[in-house]
Design an enzyme around this catalytic site. Structure first.
Site, mmCIF file in Angstrom:
data_model
loop_
_atom_site.group_PDB
_atom_site.id
_atom_site.type_symbol
_atom_site.label_atom_id
_atom_site.label_comp_id
_atom_site.label_asym_id
_atom_site.label_seq_id
_atom_site.Cartn_x
_atom_site.Cartn_y
_atom_site.Cartn_z
ATOM 1 N N PRO A 2 44.635 34.798 28.823
ATOM 2 C CA PRO A 2 43.915 33.571 29.189
ATOM 3 C C PRO A 2 42.412 33.826 29.329
ATOM 4 C CG PRO A 2 45.878 33.842 30.540
ATOM 5 C CD PRO A 2 45.703 35.125 29.773
ATOM 6 N N GLU A 3 41.618 32.870 28.881
ATOM 7 C CA GLU A 3 40.175 32.996 29.032
ATOM 8 C C GLU A 3 39.743 32.338 30.343
ATOM 9 O OE1 GLU A 3 37.784 32.872 25.620
ATOM 10 O OE2 GLU A 3 39.426 33.369 24.261
ATOM 11 N N LYS A 52 37.981 36.367 34.565
ATOM 12 C CA LYS A 52 39.432 36.288 34.407
ATOM 13 C C LYS A 52 40.170 36.698 35.681
ATOM 14 C CE LYS A 52 38.961 37.073 29.453
ATOM 15 N NZ LYS A 52 39.416 37.816 28.254
ATOM 16 N N ARG A 257 40.315 43.997 19.367
ATOM 17 C CA ARG A 257 40.689 42.590 19.159
ATOM 18 C C ARG A 257 40.325 42.181 17.737
ATOM 19 N NH1 ARG A 257 40.949 39.968 24.079
ATOM 20 N NH2 ARG A 257 42.143 38.393 22.940
#
Length: 274
Positions: A2-3, A52, A257
């Site tokens: 989740p951002e 986060k 990523r």
């Protein structure tokens, strides 16, 4: 993972449902049993997010949560049902409850430890007390690519892979541009855009980054079909035509990523304005 907008949405939700109330806290799974027992029956003062990280404040005690890749909260009405699955933490308030499953971190920490953790994080575009100059001080000295720097939570807290890819596209910035070549004017435009995009994410609960002229209705195209939701320019669109120029979207690995960008729209070196 989740951002930041997701954590701020959770903070707002938990604030509205539990803030100011005495709550019951337990750890059905048992892995947070000691911490849960410490705050069980205490007043839930407020919830905050930084990047986060989510914080539940109970006076001098704070529950720190980092969802990681697999964590998530499930809200439920009262009366509660028996916990299902591996529930790390259960909170029951006056009219509802929430179960936390699968977080990377769920721990009881002190106010001093909260301050120390926040000191290690970069400014969060969703916080009113953010100081974007702190991020610029690091970016402007770095040989690392701006794409890598935007994912470094010690530089900028809250932006993840989606916001990283999208904000670079929206400003036509080649992702491998070294931070020290970016220019302060360009950084300020990135920050301002992130503030607006992420605040919109908090409001609607998904990430939308395309401008009105590139929305499905305006372009006569089908809406994006993706489990992440939202209309985006490049994220998870490898090989698909760019919505602006039609060039296939490129992808490569960077900092563990997947990076996405348009080789044409993001090919011009950025203007260095210091």
């Amino acid at each position: 993972m989740p951002e930041g907008h997701t954590l701020h949405r959770l903070a707002g939700l938990h604030d509205s449902r539990f803030g100011g109330h005495l709550v019951r806290v337990s750890s059905p799974q048992g892995r947070f049993a000691g911490g849960a027992a410490r705050v069980d029956g205490a007043r839930f003062e407020r919830a905050e997010a930084h990047g986060k990280h989510l914080f539940h404040f109970y006076g001098p005690d704070v529950v720190h949560v980092h969802l990681g890749l697999y964590g998530g909260f499930t809200e439920f009405p009262l009366p509660p049902q028996e916990p299902r699955g591996q529930v790390r933490m259960r909170i029951i308030g006056p009219g509802c409850g929430t179960d936390l499953r699968g977080p990377t971190a769920c721990e009881l920490i002190t106010l001093d430890e909260v301050a120390a953790l926040r000191d290690r994080l970069g400014p969060d575009p969703l916080r009113a007390d953010a100081e974007p100059e702190r991020a610029w001080a690091r970016i402007s000295r770095s040989r690392s690519s701006i794409a890598a720097l935007l994912l470094d939570q010690a530089v900028l807290a809250g932006a993840g892979n989606v916001y990283r890819a999208e904000v670079l596209f929206r400003h036509g910035i080649p992702p491998y541009t070294p931070g020290r070549e970016l220019g302060e004017r360009v950084w300020k435009s990135i920050w301002t855009d992130l503030v607006e995009l992420m605040a919109d994410g908090v409001r609607v609960g998904r990430i939308d980054t395309v401008r009105p002229e590139h929305e499905p209705a305006a372009m006569g195209r089908e809406p994006r079909q993706d489990r992440h939701g939202g209309e985006v320019y490049v994220y998870r669109r490898a090989g698909a035509p760019c919505l602006v120029c039609g060039t296939p979207i490129a992808t490569a690995g960077l900092s563990g990523r997947n990076l996405y960008w348009c080789p044409v729209c993001q090919s011009t070196p950025v203007e260095s304005s210091r």
